[in-house]
Every structure is written in structure tokens, then in C-alpha cells.
Write a protein that holds these residues in place. Structure first.
Motif, PDB file in Angstrom:
ATOM      1  N   LEU A 363     -16.169  38.352  38.599  1.00  0.00           N
ATOM      2  CA  LEU A 363     -17.551  38.191  38.135  1.00  0.00           C
ATOM      3  C   LEU A 363     -17.660  37.104  37.066  1.00  0.00           C
ATOM      4  O   LEU A 363     -18.576  36.284  37.091  1.00  0.00           O
ATOM      5  N   PHE A 402     -23.762  38.032  48.227  1.00  0.00           N
ATOM      6  CA  PHE A 402     -23.201  39.207  48.882  1.00  0.00           C
ATOM      7  C   PHE A 402     -21.683  39.151  48.946  1.00  0.00           C
ATOM      8  O   PHE A 402     -21.023  40.194  48.899  1.00  0.00           O
ATOM      9  N   ILE A 404     -19.760  38.004  46.584  1.00  0.00           N
ATOM     10  CA  ILE A 404     -19.328  38.519  45.272  1.00  0.00           C
ATOM     11  C   ILE A 404     -19.547  40.030  45.219  1.00  0.00           C
ATOM     12  O   ILE A 404     -18.665  40.788  44.819  1.00  0.00           O
ATOM     13  N   PHE A 405     -20.730  40.448  45.651  1.00  0.00           N
ATOM     14  CA  PHE A 405     -21.079  41.872  45.589  1.00  0.00           C
ATOM     15  C   PHE A 405     -20.069  42.712  46.364  1.00  0.00           C
ATOM     16  O   PHE A 405     -19.557  43.720  45.859  1.00  0.00           O
ATOM     17  N   VAL A 408     -16.542  42.670  44.673  1.00  0.00           N
ATOM     18  CA  VAL A 408     -16.527  43.434  43.426  1.00  0.00           C
ATOM     19  C   VAL A 408     -16.660  44.931  43.701  1.00  0.00           C
ATOM     20  O   VAL A 408     -15.932  45.751  43.127  1.00  0.00           O
ATOM     21  N   SER A 409     -17.550  45.289  44.641  1.00  0.00           N
ATOM     22  CA  SER A 409     -17.724  46.730  44.851  1.00  0.00           C
ATOM     23  C   SER A 409     -16.511  47.338  45.549  1.00  0.00           C
ATOM     24  O   SER A 409     -16.155  48.483  45.275  1.00  0.00           O
ATOM     25  N   ASN A 412     -14.072  47.896  42.801  1.00  0.00           N
ATOM     26  CA  ASN A 412     -14.505  49.025  41.975  1.00  0.00           C
ATOM     27  C   ASN A 412     -14.249  50.358  42.678  1.00  0.00           C
ATOM     28  O   ASN A 412     -13.838  51.331  42.053  1.00  0.00           O
ATOM     29  N   LEU A 413     -14.486  50.368  43.996  1.00  0.00           N
ATOM     30  CA  LEU A 413     -14.214  51.582  44.775  1.00  0.00           C
ATOM     31  C   LEU A 413     -12.755  51.974  44.651  1.00  0.00           C
ATOM     32  O   LEU A 413     -12.417  53.136  44.375  1.00  0.00           O
ATOM     33  N   ARG A 428     -14.465  64.879  39.280  1.00  0.00           N
ATOM     34  CA  ARG A 428     -15.483  65.890  39.465  1.00  0.00           C
ATOM     35  C   ARG A 428     -16.444  65.428  40.548  1.00  0.00           C
ATOM     36  O   ARG A 428     -16.765  64.300  40.636  1.00  0.00           O
TER      37      ARG A 428
ATOM     38  N   PHE B 313     -23.624  53.189  42.021  1.00  0.00           N
ATOM     39  CA  PHE B 313     -22.370  52.451  42.156  1.00  0.00           C
ATOM     40  C   PHE B 313     -22.645  51.056  42.696  1.00  0.00           C
ATOM     41  O   PHE B 313     -22.104  50.059  42.201  1.00  0.00           O
ATOM     42  N   SER B 317     -22.194  47.166  40.846  1.00  0.00           N
ATOM     43  CA  SER B 317     -21.388  46.048  41.326  1.00  0.00           C
ATOM     44  C   SER B 317     -22.214  44.801  41.626  1.00  0.00           C
ATOM     45  O   SER B 317     -21.661  43.754  41.922  1.00  0.00           O
TER      46      SER B 317
END
Lengths: 428, 584
Positions: A363, A402, A404-405, A408-409, A412-413, A428, B313, B317
Motif C-alpha cells: 500500500l 482492484f 492493489i485491493f 492487499v486483502s 490480510n486474509l 472468536r 474486512f 483492504s
């Protein structure tokens, strides 16, 4: 991993269950993160095999040259090492990875066969050696290739092919003796990510250019694909740099405590005073002609405080444990206690931090090149987004955005999944 | 608690000092100097000395002619100065050649590269008053006629003294003005004491006589005692001068090298834009994130919670600059946005010009209406089936949601049809005519209207992170014994959650407010750049690209001071909110 033997259970069975195999099992249970992991592997594969999809050189071409002699060439393979085509060191590294990947996979299979039936300790040792050997080999070869810029003449094979086809068609119509009909296999998208074609500026999407061209006539789709290489390298290298600094400082602070800890804490506090993005921007702006390596180095030097604090905390917890005392008592040198005994037990929070860190670094780099501060020669996603914004081209905003999105996601996942797998208390 | 605070504040001072040192070093060791563009090339001494005077004064005024950290110029010997001078003199020497052959004789010298000439000339100029004594002695005693000439030329420039407080914010006192007048007169006078290379012996002698009387009179200025030298080593540097200004009250951050206005004033002027933007953002984030977090904690593991988790989420991102650019592209240009659009098709627009106002029902209008009606029907159905869901508040809520759905679907339909619609302004903080023409209320509405898109871009990312915090904070306490007790004594679920759980569960995110303080100013840099809001972020970006050192330095200092303060506040607020934590 310490494996205490309980009564009755064969030692081999206990040996099979390691800390990391438990973590892996937990990680697999999280379907979303597991999918994200494989998608990330897919992204890496896309980065490695980019030239197979996008390159303006044919895998194979057979044509009649100026003297009318039939020539058969394999320009694709040789262009992988051509510094005129792949100016960036990153591309050279990935190209060598591409060439070496069949061998690497093969050696992986061989090692897997060899390792079968051996205890975990030997297996992991084998794997470590394999990966280490390959890494050293790759880096050495990359450096050698990078230092020897080969000077192939620049040939536009698309032009040759088109001319040959046109000539033979002409020959058919006029009834002259037919010259050789050229045959060639190009990659699916025979476009360059870097060579500007000034006759084709801001072409609309469709036709030859899947996503159109930018304001300098460079194919946007090609830049998207090759941008994966830049993004992933930025992420991984920058994170490696700051992990290196942060882990060492944090380990020393946590292990020795007292004055060393005090000094490192002051240093961390000083670094935390700077707003990270602003500092990185300023540093990059004050470098003359920044390359992608400058950007990585600057990100790495600025962001080390996170892992340092994590490792310090873990070390402070672990330094009182019995196994540390045992190691010290049995005369193991101090650096070995720190890096071989304590560090492996303190790394799991750092691993999670690093996964999120890769996403953050991607990012940051995108932001920098979006603001026009990054490496102008690298096909960065942020730069394309900036061009799209300036020219009001929706496709050039959506495609890099998209890209980048998604990257990155995905990261992150994986990071979230890893965090849950490593620390069941947080789940939790 | 008090001692702890005092201790922390005391530690802050050295930290702040080191921080300023680091930024200072980074800025000053970076290649290139501000205002240097257009100053390349060799200056022949006499005629262009005047042309160069502006840049010399600029350097002097911003202390760019001083060494960065330590002034070791006292250690320079006369030979060092001669070596510096020789580069230019060799370059202009009549016998200078690209390469010397043996046949050229002993007097031949190799032309130094032009870059060296420029560099050494700059260096001599920067040395300023510090080498006046050496220059005088060279002018008097050097055997080579050309060296004597060049030393006099340099002397005329280097012996100029700096005016005091020319760009300071406050008014100058009468004594200072008087002093400046004298210095200026002297500067003008010494600048005339030069001679051309082909001057006669009498002319030279006259000029030298002037220098002799002048130098004997002012010897004390240039031949320093040991103590003076030691003090000069530390004091006469860029860093010390910066800190000297900074430590005064009110802090003097210097003036901008672009328009000579005080940095502090400029930064304070920019603050209102940045603060409005950030306060709006932070307020919105907390207002939305806390209820969202509470909602998903209470409804843990339900369908709604899972959807919310995934959506948040994804938002987390999404890079904000991407969303900003996209919204600017879609919602700021094109035909005007309408709640119930007339919706001529783009083809019709192209065929008949832009003034078509068709009112017939089109496909787009049908879609808008259909989606809204579907939602209304769906909630009505649920209300009829489930008596718990009836009531005036439910109906009002459904109405509001229906309106939101209507407006957003209408926007989407218009964007799809026209590529983009004119719904929001293309950036800026307020309309250009706002200050002059609008009443206060209109002005506020105007600002709010301009800030919708930027605040949205800044909000959604923070929202995602913070509502996760809120959720896990609440989940921590919701299993606690006192919550079970509260339920057991028959309190309603709403009272249990809001009065017992939320109050304790929100402690961690309240203390996060302290760390928000620094981001109030610099956190929105990219959004400020995209939307052209003239806040601190945009100012820093401009200062970086234009190399306004004082501005960059000032912004970083204020920023780091705020960060230190924010860290302290967030640590203290832990103790204030949670009595279990105490600092001894």
C-alpha cells in the motif's frame, strides 16, 4: 521443539506432531484464510510466469530474413536475460526464477522422495538445505546476470511476423513465387509493459490492448501483470529489511534487559515520533532519482519498530524460562542462546506482523508512486492509477485499484488466519 | 501519577531534541539546496558578482552557508584557501589546456573539470567571513599577481556582514535598525574596493591601502581567541542557529524560503482545514464504529455478524486513494444529479444536445422504484408476520432506509447511464466565493458539502479497524461474571449491554483516542492531495517537492511533539479510565 515422552506412546508418533504442524492444521480449518493462502501462491506464480502470458517476443519464430534465407529463432527464451527489455533487477530475478522453477520443482520432488520415512528433524533439515541452496544460487545468478548487461540488438518480432505474412499474401495475389510463410507462436498477449509506442497513446480497451494504453502508449494490461512482480518484491524485501533490524534489536533488548532495553526503547520512541508515511515520503523525495530499491530500503529502515516491540516482549517473557537457564548453564555461547534457543520461540507474533506488513508495504509503495514519488521506470500499480486519474480513464483507475485491493486483502486474509492459528486465545 | 507525568515530560525533551536532530540531518545531507536552480555555471568574478548577490544573501539568510553540525573552519590554513582558489585560477589561466604535453613548457596546467570550479567557488563564497583573515594575508603577500587579484575580488564579497533579523516576525528595535544601516553602508563600501586584472600599480595600491586601514581597524572580528573559536565551533552552525530560534518563545520556526512568510504562521493557517477534516472523521468513526461493534458482538456468529465482518474486512483492504479517485471520477462531473432523474439515455443526449428534459418513465426509473418498493414490501411482510417488529420506530426506520436505498440506487443508475454525474464538488475546502458572500450557516453547509467525499474516504478504513476493536472489547467483558449477575437479577438485555457491558468494554477504544491526536494533522495527506484541500498534508507535500526546508522541518517538529503528547495522553487515560492500572 521439546517432545516429552509420555508413558506408552511410541516416540516416533510424538515426533511427528510439531508445533508448526499443529499451526498448519489450525490454519487449514479457516477456509477463507486457506483459500487466501493458495490465491497468494497463485499471485506469486503470476509474478514468476508473467513473461509466459505477456511479452512481445515469440516463443518460436521461423521466417525468411532480408537475404531470403529461412531463419528459425527462439527469441522469447533469450529475451528473458535481455537488460534492454528487462531493465529492472527485479524482473531479472523473477525471470531466472521462471527458468529455474522446473528444476526447483523437480528437486523438490526428489527431496520429498528421499525424506519419506525419515524423522521430522532430518526431513526439515533436508528441506531447509534445499531452500537455502536454491536461494543462494538464485541470488548469485541474478547478481551475475545483472552485472553483465547483454547487448542484444533490439528486434521487433511482431513487425517481422506481420511483414512476412503481408508479403506472402501479396505474393499469393500477384501470383509471384511465394516466399516462405512465417510461422510463430507468441505469448497470449504480445505486448510490452515498458516500450512506449507514441503512435498509440491512450488507446481504448479492447483489440490488441486488453485494457488500452496509457499516456505514453504502454500497454496497461502488461503493466498490471508485471506490476505484480514489483508489488510482491516491495512487500517481501521491505518487510525482510525491517524484520532483520527489528528482530535483532528487539531480541537484544529483551534478552539483556536493563540498559540495553532502555536504549532500544528510547530508539523506538524516537522512531515512533515520526509519522511513518510522511517520513517515507520525505526521504524518497529527497533521494535523487529514486529506484525501487531505495523505496524498499527506506520503508525497511523506517518501519522496524513494530517487530522490535513484539520480539522484545516475547524475549522478556521467555528469558526467565528453564530452557534458557539450562542453555546458559551448559555453556552455550550467548549469541547462540539468543538466536537459536529463544528466538525460534519468539517468532510467531512476528510472523503475523510480517504478513500484515507485506500488505502495508504494498500500500505504501502504491501511495508513493500514485503521488509520483516512486521509481518512474518500474511498472507500479500506483503510477498507472495516477495516470488514469490525470486522464480521466476509468479503466486505468479500476484495474490497478482492484489489483492493489485484491493483493492487499488476500494478504490480510492470510494474516488473520495465521493469527488465529497461532494464538487460539484470540480466536472468536 | 503526578511524578510519573513529570518524569515522562522530562524524558520528552531529549527525545524531541534527537528527533529534531534526525530530521535536520536528513534534510541537510540530502543532495541539492533550495533555490539552487539557475545558479549553475561559472561566474566570472567581477561583473556577475552583482547578479549572484541575491543568491548569496538567500543562503546567508537561511544559514545555508554554514556548516551543518560542527564549524571546523577555524582549522583551515592559508594553504587550504589557496588550494580552493587555485581551481578557478587554473581554469582561467591563459596557458590552461585539456592535457599538457612536455612541449608546452613548465607553465602549462591542466584545466580542472567545470564541476569542480563551480563547487569550489560556492565553497569559497560559503566560507564568508571565516576566511577574511586568510584572504587579506593572501592579497598582501602572495607572490603570484593573479592570486593577489583574486583574493581582493573575494575579499570584497566575503567581508560583507549579515544583516540582523531581516525576516524576523517581530518589529526590529531602533538599535538593530541603526546597526543594520551601518552594516549595509560598510557592505556597500567594501564591495567597491576591487581592481581589474589590468589595473595600474597606483590603482592597486589605492585599493590595498583601503583594505589595510579597514583590516587593522576590524582585526578583532577576524582573528579569534581560543575561547571564541571553541564557541564558534558549536554556535556558528546551521543546527545550533535553528535550535536557538526554536527555543525562544514563541518558537521561531524560521521563514519559508518560497515567500519569506513565517512558517509557524503558515502552519497555524493551514491547521483549520486539517483539523476540520480530521475532527469530522474521528467523530464519525467513533459514532459509527462503536454501535457497529456492539451490534456484531451481541449478534456474534449470526448471519448479520458474518456479513458485517466480511464487508468491514473488504473496506479495510480498500486503499483510500483508489476510492477517492473513483468517487471523484463518478460523482463530480457530468449532468447534474437528481433524486428522481429525468433520465434521457446517453444516445438521446448525444442526438439532441444536452438540454433534453424527458419526463417519461424509463428503464432506469423502473429499476430505482422496483428496488425501493421491494425493500418496503419485504419489511412490511416481516412486520405483519412478526408482531415484535411492529411499532412507530420500526416504520420510521424502514422509511429512512427506503429513502437511502432510493437515493443510492438512483445514483448508481445515473452513473451507469451517464458514466458520471455531478453530485459533489470536485474538491477544495469551500467554494471560492464562500468567505465573501455566504452567511455563517451557508458557509458551514458549504464546507460540509465539500467535505462529504474526503471524510467518507478517510472514515471507512478507520471504521473497519475500530469496530473490530469495539467488538473484541465487548466480547472480553460480555462473558464476565458481573454480566451474568446483572442478567440473573432480571435486568433487561438492553440495560445489561449498554449500562454494564459497553461501559467497560469500550475502555480500550477510548484510550485509542490519544494516539489519534497526531493523525489529526498528518493522517490525511493523500486525501488532502487528491481533493485539493489546502491543509497541512498538502502543504507538506508541496514543501517537499519545492524543497522548502524550514517548512518541512517545522511540520515534522510539530507533528512529533504532538505524537509524544498523544502517547503520554493515551498512557495516562488508561490509568484514568481503568482504576486497576496505576503508575507508581
Amino acid at each position: 521443539m521439546d517432545s516429552q515422552q509420555d508413558g506408552g506412546v511410541p516416540i516416533d508418533a510424538i515426533d511427528e506432531v510439531t508445533y508448526w504442524s499443529i499451526v498448519w492444521g489450525q490454519f487449514k480449518k479457516n477456509k477463507l484464510a486457506y483459500g487466501g493462502f493458495w490465491a497468494t501462491i497463485g499471485l506469486v506464480a503470476l509474478a514468476i510466469y508473467a513473461p509466459v502470458i505477456v511479452l512481445e517476443r515469440p516463443f518460436y519464430i521461423s521466417y525468411a530474413n532480408a537475404e531470403g534465407v529461412s531463419v528459425t529463432e527462439f527469441p522469447w527464451f533469450w529475451s528473458l536475460f535481455d537488460r534492454l527489455l528487462f531493465e529492472n533487477g527485479i524482473d531479472v530475478f523473477f525471470n531466472i526464477l521462471l527458468v529455474a522453477s522446473p528444476l526447483a520443482i523437480l528437486s523438490g520432488f526428489v527431496i520429498a522422495r528421499m525424506a519419506k520415512g525419515n524423522p521430522v528433524k532430518i526431513r526439515s533439515k533436508l528441506w531447509r538445505r534445499l531452500v537455502g541452496t536454491w536461494l543462494v544460487l538464485l541470488v548469485v545468478v541474478t547478481v551475475v546476470v545483472s552485472l553483465n548487461p547483454s547487448s542484444y540488438p533490439f528486434v521487433d518480432y511482431r513487425d517481422i511476423y506481420a511483414q512476412g505474412v503481408a508479403q506472402s499474401e501479396l505474393a499469393k495475389v500477384t501470383g509471384k513465387e511465394a516466399t516462405q510463410i512465417p510461422s510463430a507462436i507468441f505469448p497470449p498477449v504480445a505486448q510490452s509493459f515498458r516500450n512506449a509506442e507514441l503512435s498509440e497513446v491512450l488507446v481504448d480497451a479492447g483489440g490488441n490492448h486488453l485494457l488500452g494504453t496509457d499516456n505514453r502508449g504502454r500497454d496497461v494490461f502488461a503493466r498490471m501483470i508485471y506490476g505484480t512482480r514489483i508489488a510482491l518484491t516491495i512487500g517481501v524485501v521491505a518487510v525482510s529489511i525491517y524484520l532483520f533490524i527489528g528482530v535483532i534489536l528487539g531480541a537484544l533488548a529483551g534478552f539483556f534487559a536493563g540498559k540495553v532495553d532502555m536504549a532500544v526503547l528510547r530508539l523506538i520512541e524516537i522512531m515512533r515520533c515520526f509519522p511513518t508515511l510522511l517520513l517515507i515520503m520525505t526521504l524518497v523525495a529527497f533521494v535523487d532519482d529514486p529506484t525501487i530499491w531505495h523505496v524498499m530500503l527506506i520503508i525497511g529502515v523506517v518501519r522496524w519498530t513494530g517487530p522490535a516491540r513484539l520480539v522484545r516482549g516475547e524475549f522478556l517473557k521467555l528469558r526467565g524460562e528453564d530452557f534458557v537457564a539450562a542453555a546458559v548453564a551448559s555453556g552455550v555461547p550467548q549469541w547462540r542462546v539468543i538466536f537459536r534457543h529463544v528466538l525460534p520461540n519468539a517468532l510467531s507474533p512476528v510472523l503475523v506482523n510480517a504478513t500484515f506488513g507485506v500488505a502495508v508495504c504494498i500500500l505504501i509503495e502504491a501511495t508513493l508512486s500514485f503521488l509520483g514519488l516512486g521509481d518512474a521506470s518500474a511498472p507500479s500499480w500506483g503510477e498507472t492509477l495516477n495516470i488514469g486519474k490525470q486522464n480521466g480513464e476509468l479503466i486505468m483507475i479500476l484495474a490497478p485499484g482492484f489489483a492493489i485491493f485484491i493483493t492487499v486483502s488476500l494478504l490480510n486474509l492470510v494474516g488473520e488466519g495465521l493469527r488465529d492459528a497461532l494464538d487460539p486465545k484470540l480466536r472468536r | 501519577m503526578f511524578t510519573y507525568t513529570v518524569k515522562r515530560l522530562l524524558i520528552m525533551i531529549p527525545t524531541f531534541f534527537v528527533v529534531s536532530l534526525i530530521i535536520f540531518l536528513v534534510l541537510n545531507f540530502a543532495p541539492g539546496r533550495p533555490g539552487q536552480a539557475g545558479q549553475q555555471g561559472i561566474r566570472s568574478t567581477a561583473e556577475s558578482a552583482n547578479a549572484n548577490e541575491g543568491y548569496r544573501i538567500f543562503k546567508e539568510q537561511f544559514n545555508l552557508d554554514k556548516p551543518i553540525l560542527l564549524n571546523t573552519r577555524w582549522a583551515m590554513s592559508e594553504d587550504d584557501v589557496i588550494a580552493l582558489m587555485s581551481v578557478y585560477l587554473d581554469f582561467t589561466h591563459p596557458n590552461a589546456k585539456e592535457a599538457c604535453e612536455p612541449a608546452d613548457g613548465a607553465d602549462c596546467r591542466v584545466k580542472p573539470p567545470i564541476g569542480d570550479v563551480v563547487r569550489t567557488q560556492d565553497e569559497i563564497e560559503d566560507l564568508g567571513n571565516d576566511i577574511v583573515a586568510h584572504l587579506y594575508s593572501i592579497a598582501k603577500t602572495h607572490p603570484d599577481e593573479r592570486y593577489r587579484w583574486y583574493a581582493v575580488q573575494r575579499l570584497a564579497v566575503n567581508s560583507k556582514r549579515k544583516l540582523v533579523g531581516e525576516f524576523d516576525t517581530g518589529k526590529l528595535s531602533d538599535e538593530t535598525k541603526q546597526f543594520n544601516r551601518e552594516v549595509d553602508q560598510e557592505n556597500t563600501l567594501v564591495f567597491t574596493w576591487r581592481y581589474e586584472q589590468d589595473a595600474t600599480a597606483e590603482e592597486k595600491a589605492a585599493v590595498m591601502a583601503n583594505w589595510d586601514t579597514w583590516y587593522t581597524k576590524h582585526k578583532g572580528r577576524y582573528e579569534l581567541s581560543g575561547g571564541q573559536t571553541a564557541a564558534k565551533t558549536v554556535v556558528d552552525t546551521r543546527f545550533f542557529r535553528y535550535w536557538d530560534n526554536l527555543a525562544s518563545w514563541p518558537p521561531n520556526l524560521g521563514v519559508s524560503s518560497l515567500d519569506r512568510k513565517p512558517i509557524l504562521e503558515k502552519i497555524v493557517g493551514k491547521l483549520k482545514y486539517s483539523l476540520t477534516l480530521s475532527f469530522g472523521t474521528v467523530l464519525l468513526i467513533y459514532l459509527i464504529a462503536v454501535p457497529l461493534g456492539v451490534f456484531s458482538a451481541v449478534k456474534k456468529d449470526t448471519f448479520a455478524d458474518k456479513v458485517l465482518t466480511v464487508v468491514l474486512f473488504a473496506l479495510y483492504s480498500l486503499p483510500s486513494f483508489f476510492v477517492g479517485v473513483l468517487l471523484l471520477h463518478w460523482l463530480t462531473v457530468g449532468p447534474d444529479w437528481q433524486l428522481w432523474p429525468g433520465l434521457p439515455t446517453p444516445q438521446e443526449l448525444a442526438a439532441t444536445g444536452a438540454e433534453v428534459t424527458q419526463t417519461g418513465v424509463t428503464v432506469g426509473q423502473c429499476i430505482i422504484l422496483a428496488v425501493t418498493l421491494f425493500y418496503v414490501a419485504f419489511s412490511a411482510h416481516k412486520m405483519i408476520k412478526n408482531p415484535e417488529r411492529r411499532g412507530p420506530w420500526r416504520i420510521l426506520g424502514t422509511g429512512i432506509v427506503a429513502l437511502i436505498i432510493f437515493a443510492s440506487v438512483s445514483t448508481i443508475v445515473q452513473v451507469v447511464l451517464f458514466d458520471s454525474v455531478n453530485m459533489f464538488p470536485t474538491g477544495r475546502f469551500e467554494s471560492p466565493q464562500a468567505a465573501a458572500e455566504f452567511t455563517t450557516l451557508e458557509h458551514l453547509v458549504d464546507i460540509a458539502y465539500h467535505l462529504v467525499l474526503p471524510v467518507f474516504c478517510l472514515t471507512y478504513g478507520g471504521l473497519a479497524a475500530l469496530s473490530r476493536y469495539a467488538r473484541s472489547g465487548l466480547l472480553d467483558v460480555i462473558r464476565a461474571d458481573y454480566i451474568r449477575t446483572a442478567r440473573a437479577k432480571g435486568l433487561s438485555e438492553g440495560v445489561v449491554i449498554i449500562k454494564h457491558a459497553v461501559r467497560n468494554g469500550m475502555i480500550p477504544i477510548l484510550t485509542l483516542l490519544g494516539s489519534v491526536l497526531p493523525s489529526l494533522i498528518g493522517g490525511s495527506i493523500v486525501i488532502e492531495i487528491i481533493f485539493g484541500i489546502p491543509g497541512l498534508g498538502l502543504y507538506l507535500f508541496e514543501s517537499i517537492t519545492l524543497r522548502d526546508y524550514n517548512a518541512v522541518m517545522g511540520i515534522f517538529l510539530i507533528q512529533s511533539a504532538l505524537t509524544l503528547l498523544g502517547l503520554l495522553i493515551s498512557d495516562l487515560s488508561y490509568a484514568l479510565v481503568d482504576p486497576r492500572i496505576s503508575f507508581k
